[in-house]
Design a protein around this motif. Structure first.
Motif, PDB file in Angstrom:
ATOM      1  N   ARG A  62       0.278 -55.754 -58.935  1.00  3.17           N
ATOM      2  CA  ARG A  62      -0.594 -55.494 -57.722  1.00  3.17           C
ATOM      3  C   ARG A  62      -2.022 -55.507 -58.077  1.00  3.17           C
ATOM      4  O   ARG A  62      -2.959 -56.163 -57.804  1.00  3.17           O
ATOM      5  N   ASN A  63      -2.229 -54.809 -59.234  1.00  4.15           N
ATOM      6  CA  ASN A  63      -3.634 -54.615 -59.628  1.00  4.15           C
ATOM      7  C   ASN A  63      -4.157 -55.631 -60.363  1.00  4.15           C
ATOM      8  O   ASN A  63      -5.310 -56.004 -60.283  1.00  4.15           O
ATOM      9  N   ILE A  64      -3.425 -56.243 -61.212  1.00  9.60           N
ATOM     10  CA  ILE A  64      -3.705 -57.363 -61.917  1.00  9.60           C
ATOM     11  C   ILE A  64      -4.068 -58.507 -61.149  1.00  9.60           C
ATOM     12  O   ILE A  64      -5.241 -59.225 -61.243  1.00  9.60           O
ATOM     13  N   ILE A  65      -3.379 -58.734 -60.049  1.00  7.19           N
ATOM     14  CA  ILE A  65      -3.565 -59.859 -58.999  1.00  7.19           C
ATOM     15  C   ILE A  65      -4.834 -59.456 -58.102  1.00  7.19           C
ATOM     16  O   ILE A  65      -5.805 -60.271 -57.982  1.00  7.19           O
ATOM     17  N   TRP A  66      -4.745 -58.367 -57.747  1.00  7.71           N
ATOM     18  CA  TRP A  66      -5.701 -57.873 -56.319  1.00  7.71           C
ATOM     19  C   TRP A  66      -7.223 -57.640 -57.091  1.00  7.71           C
ATOM     20  O   TRP A  66      -8.351 -57.888 -56.411  1.00  7.71           O
ATOM     21  N   GLU A  67      -7.208 -57.092 -57.894  1.00  6.59           N
ATOM     22  CA  GLU A  67      -8.340 -56.224 -58.559  1.00  6.59           C
ATOM     23  C   GLU A  67      -8.950 -57.236 -59.754  1.00  6.59           C
ATOM     24  O   GLU A  67     -10.178 -57.270 -60.072  1.00  6.59           O
ATOM     25  N   ILE A  68      -8.362 -57.988 -60.360  1.00  9.83           N
ATOM     26  CA  ILE A  68      -8.733 -58.919 -61.608  1.00  9.83           C
ATOM     27  C   ILE A  68      -8.746 -60.162 -61.239  1.00  9.83           C
ATOM     28  O   ILE A  68      -9.916 -60.879 -61.129  1.00  9.83           O
ATOM     29  N   ARG A  69      -7.367 -61.171 -61.147  1.00 15.48           N
ATOM     30  CA  ARG A  69      -7.340 -62.413 -61.077  1.00 15.48           C
ATOM     31  C   ARG A  69      -8.058 -62.939 -59.800  1.00 15.48           C
ATOM     32  O   ARG A  69      -8.865 -63.987 -59.747  1.00 15.48           O
ATOM     33  N   LEU A  70      -7.775 -62.278 -58.527  1.00 21.40           N
ATOM     34  CA  LEU A  70      -8.392 -62.834 -57.274  1.00 21.40           C
ATOM     35  C   LEU A  70      -9.949 -62.844 -57.110  1.00 21.40           C
ATOM     36  O   LEU A  70     -10.356 -63.791 -56.822  1.00 21.40           O
ATOM     37  N   PRO A  71     -10.680 -61.692 -57.708  1.00 15.83           N
ATOM     38  CA  PRO A  71     -11.924 -62.095 -57.626  1.00 15.83           C
ATOM     39  C   PRO A  71     -12.634 -62.826 -58.642  1.00 15.83           C
ATOM     40  O   PRO A  71     -13.292 -63.709 -58.020  1.00 15.83           O
ATOM     41  N   ARG A  72     -11.677 -62.954 -59.434  1.00 12.68           N
ATOM     42  CA  ARG A  72     -12.161 -64.301 -60.535  1.00 12.68           C
ATOM     43  C   ARG A  72     -12.162 -65.634 -59.955  1.00 12.68           C
ATOM     44  O   ARG A  72     -12.981 -66.458 -60.243  1.00 12.68           O
TER      45      ARG A  72
END
Length: 97
Positions: free
Chosen positions: A81-91
């Motif tokens: 969840r942290n990888i998707i929501w905080e790193i990849r989605l903003p990118r």
């Protein structure tokens, strides 16, 4: 030699002009729909693929769990969840602007 003199003006009557406009609108709607589908697929792939591969179904669950009025419990690890929501989605969103 003047290039403007060599070109012919479009000689369209009103029926063929309306037909041309309808053909262009139909093609435009098709291209817009196809482009939208391709954009969504590429965005999902950008969310899934990375140094840590998060499965597609888990990615969709994570995104759907953050939508309002959608009661999906995401039973995925917190690290995903942290990888998707905080790193990849903003990118991905920043790449789209």
């Amino acid at each position: 030699m003047n290039i403007l003199r060599r070109t012919r003006a479009l000689d369209l009557d009103s029926d063929s002009a309306d037909e041309l406009v309808e053909r262009l609108r139909g093609g435009l709607a098709y291209r817009l729909a196809l482009g939208s589908v391709v954009l969504i697929v590429v965005a999902l792939l950008a969310l899934v693929i990375g140094p840590t591969t998060v499965p597609l179904d888990a990615t969709v669950k994570i995104l759907a769990s953050h939508l309002p009025f959608v009661g999906i419990d995401s039973d995925v690890p917190a690290s995903w969840r942290n990888i998707i929501w905080e790193i990849r989605l903003p990118r991905v969103l920043l790449a789209g602007t």
